[in-house]
Design a protein around this motif. Structure first.
Motif, PDB file in Angstrom:
ATOM      1  N   MET A  22     -68.053   0.339 -19.864  1.00  0.00           N
ATOM      2  CA  MET A  22     -67.703   0.497 -21.027  1.00  0.00           C
ATOM      3  C   MET A  22     -66.146   1.526 -21.183  1.00  0.00           C
ATOM      4  N   SER A  23     -65.216   0.822 -21.416  1.00  0.00           N
ATOM      5  CA  SER A  23     -63.955   1.999 -22.021  1.00  0.00           C
ATOM      6  C   SER A  23     -63.893   2.968 -22.595  1.00  0.00           C
ATOM      7  N   ALA A  24     -63.350   4.347 -22.800  1.00  0.00           N
ATOM      8  CA  ALA A  24     -63.533   4.624 -23.746  1.00  0.00           C
ATOM      9  C   ALA A  24     -62.840   4.523 -25.060  1.00  0.00           C
ATOM     10  N   ARG A  25     -62.626   4.723 -26.296  1.00  0.00           N
ATOM     11  CA  ARG A  25     -61.823   4.471 -27.758  1.00  0.00           C
ATOM     12  C   ARG A  25     -61.556   5.642 -27.693  1.00  0.00           C
ATOM     13  N   PRO A  26     -60.077   5.221 -27.907  1.00  0.00           N
ATOM     14  CA  PRO A  26     -58.256   6.088 -28.048  1.00  0.00           C
ATOM     15  C   PRO A  26     -59.276   7.340 -29.055  1.00  0.00           C
ATOM     16  N   ALA A  27     -58.727   8.567 -29.404  1.00  0.00           N
ATOM     17  CA  ALA A  27     -58.989   9.294 -30.058  1.00  0.00           C
ATOM     18  C   ALA A  27     -57.921   8.833 -30.930  1.00  0.00           C
ATOM     19  N   SER A  28     -58.356   9.441 -32.653  1.00  0.00           N
ATOM     20  CA  SER A  28     -57.421   9.155 -33.676  1.00  0.00           C
ATOM     21  C   SER A  28     -56.496   9.886 -33.834  1.00  0.00           C
ATOM     22  N   GLY A  29     -56.597  10.685 -33.317  1.00  0.00           N
ATOM     23  CA  GLY A  29     -54.878  11.293 -33.501  1.00  0.00           C
ATOM     24  C   GLY A  29     -54.095  10.147 -32.752  1.00  0.00           C
ATOM     25  N   CYS A  30     -54.475   9.269 -31.366  1.00  0.00           N
ATOM     26  CA  CYS A  30     -53.540   8.661 -31.151  1.00  0.00           C
ATOM     27  C   CYS A  30     -53.346   7.604 -31.648  1.00  0.00           C
ATOM     28  N   LEU A  31     -54.264   7.139 -32.115  1.00  0.00           N
ATOM     29  CA  LEU A  31     -54.146   5.772 -32.598  1.00  0.00           C
ATOM     30  C   LEU A  31     -53.373   5.982 -34.102  1.00  0.00           C
ATOM     31  N   TRP A  32     -53.336   6.837 -34.964  1.00  0.00           N
ATOM     32  CA  TRP A  32     -52.364   7.634 -35.603  1.00  0.00           C
ATOM     33  C   TRP A  32     -50.984   7.023 -35.269  1.00  0.00           C
ATOM     34  N   LEU A  33     -50.569   8.300 -34.043  1.00  0.00           N
ATOM     35  CA  LEU A  33     -49.677   8.381 -33.582  1.00  0.00           C
ATOM     36  C   LEU A  33     -48.917   6.965 -33.374  1.00  0.00           C
ATOM     37  N   ALA A  34     -49.548   6.526 -32.568  1.00  0.00           N
ATOM     38  CA  ALA A  34     -49.199   4.615 -32.355  1.00  0.00           C
ATOM     39  C   ALA A  34     -48.412   4.005 -33.494  1.00  0.00           C
ATOM     40  N   GLY A  35     -49.355   4.192 -34.956  1.00  0.00           N
ATOM     41  CA  GLY A  35     -49.278   3.478 -36.255  1.00  0.00           C
ATOM     42  C   GLY A  35     -47.783   3.708 -36.491  1.00  0.00           C
ATOM     43  N   ARG A  36     -47.660   5.372 -36.155  1.00  0.00           N
ATOM     44  CA  ARG A  36     -46.004   5.672 -36.494  1.00  0.00           C
ATOM     45  C   ARG A  36     -44.862   5.345 -36.285  1.00  0.00           C
ATOM     46  N   ALA A  37     -45.647   5.189 -34.760  1.00  0.00           N
ATOM     47  CA  ALA A  37     -44.591   4.631 -33.224  1.00  0.00           C
ATOM     48  C   ALA A  37     -44.202   3.034 -34.355  1.00  0.00           C
ATOM     49  N   VAL A  38     -45.129   2.258 -34.500  1.00  0.00           N
ATOM     50  CA  VAL A  38     -45.075   0.912 -35.018  1.00  0.00           C
ATOM     51  C   VAL A  38     -43.607   0.899 -35.357  1.00  0.00           C
ATOM     52  N   LEU A  39     -44.146   1.872 -36.660  1.00  0.00           N
ATOM     53  CA  LEU A  39     -43.464   2.286 -38.542  1.00  0.00           C
ATOM     54  C   LEU A  39     -42.365   2.354 -37.901  1.00  0.00           C
ATOM     55  N   ALA A  40     -41.689   3.249 -36.808  1.00  0.00           N
ATOM     56  CA  ALA A  40     -40.578   3.850 -36.395  1.00  0.00           C
ATOM     57  C   ALA A  40     -39.592   2.254 -36.088  1.00  0.00           C
ATOM     58  N   ILE A  41     -40.621   1.857 -34.812  1.00  0.00           N
ATOM     59  CA  ILE A  41     -39.631   0.725 -33.686  1.00  0.00           C
ATOM     60  C   ILE A  41     -39.487  -0.144 -34.657  1.00  0.00           C
ATOM     61  N   LYS A  42     -40.228  -0.764 -35.754  1.00  0.00           N
ATOM     62  CA  LYS A  42     -39.726  -1.658 -36.776  1.00  0.00           C
ATOM     63  C   LYS A  42     -38.756  -1.420 -37.574  1.00  0.00           C
ATOM     64  N   GLU A  43     -38.703  -0.214 -37.679  1.00  0.00           N
ATOM     65  CA  GLU A  43     -37.001   0.572 -38.891  1.00  0.00           C
ATOM     66  C   GLU A  43     -36.364   0.259 -38.027  1.00  0.00           C
ATOM     67  N   HIS A  44     -35.822   0.197 -36.943  1.00  0.00           N
ATOM     68  CA  HIS A  44     -34.713   0.749 -35.969  1.00  0.00           C
ATOM     69  C   HIS A  44     -34.731  -0.133 -35.197  1.00  0.00           C
ATOM     70  N   GLY A  45     -35.809  -0.991 -35.288  1.00  0.00           N
ATOM     71  CA  GLY A  45     -35.512  -2.094 -33.925  1.00  0.00           C
ATOM     72  C   GLY A  45     -35.582  -2.453 -32.140  1.00  0.00           C
ATOM     73  N   ALA A  46     -35.219  -1.197 -32.040  1.00  0.00           N
ATOM     74  CA  ALA A  46     -35.773  -1.048 -30.512  1.00  0.00           C
ATOM     75  C   ALA A  46     -35.571   0.685 -30.159  1.00  0.00           C
ATOM     76  N   LEU A  47     -35.921   1.020 -29.378  1.00  0.00           N
ATOM     77  CA  LEU A  47     -36.072   2.729 -29.326  1.00  0.00           C
ATOM     78  C   LEU A  47     -35.930   3.151 -27.655  1.00  0.00           C
ATOM     79  N   ARG A  48     -35.940   3.670 -26.942  1.00  0.00           N
ATOM     80  CA  ARG A  48     -35.851   4.354 -26.091  1.00  0.00           C
ATOM     81  C   ARG A  48     -37.134   5.353 -26.077  1.00  0.00           C
ATOM     82  N   ASP A  49     -37.470   5.077 -24.991  1.00  0.00           N
ATOM     83  CA  ASP A  49     -38.273   6.426 -25.459  1.00  0.00           C
ATOM     84  C   ASP A  49     -38.386   8.128 -25.858  1.00  0.00           C
ATOM     85  N   ALA A  50     -36.953   8.188 -25.631  1.00  0.00           N
ATOM     86  CA  ALA A  50     -36.339   9.796 -26.075  1.00  0.00           C
ATOM     87  C   ALA A  50     -36.349   9.386 -26.823  1.00  0.00           C
ATOM     88  N   GLU A  51     -35.821   8.487 -27.861  1.00  0.00           N
ATOM     89  CA  GLU A  51     -35.750   8.551 -28.953  1.00  0.00           C
ATOM     90  C   GLU A  51     -36.567   8.205 -29.912  1.00  0.00           C
TER      91      GLU A  51
END
Length: 75
Positions: free
Chosen positions: A1-30
């Motif tokens: 059984m795989s470990a579930r990601p922490a809720s903070g990590c899921l929240w950050l992933a959701g914010r990152a998806v929104l930022a990438i959609k807004e900007h189109g493409a981003l490098r990790d540093a950006e």
């Protein structure tokens, strides 16, 4: 059984998806600058975004995956 990601990590992933959609493409540093998070936190969130099929890698960039339209022929 795989470990579930922490809720903070899921929240950050959701914010990152929104930022990438807004900007189109981003490098990790950006994306780190926009989200103001630690590199280790972003490294944990990237596989989640890719698993969700919201983001993909294209060279050095994270890009938003276009949504498929249901019922529309591509031929």
């Amino acid at each position: 059984m795989s470990a579930r990601p922490a809720s903070g990590c899921l929240w950050l992933a959701g914010r990152a998806v929104l930022a990438i959609k807004e900007h189109g493409a981003l490098r990790d540093a950006e994306l780190l600058a926009i989200l103001a998070c630690e590199p280790s936190e972003l490294s944990a969130a990237i596989p989640i975004m890719i698993r969700w099929r919201k983001v993909d890698r294209c060279g050095d960039y994270l890009v938003a995956v276009p949504r498929r339209r249901v019922g529309v022929s591509t031929t």
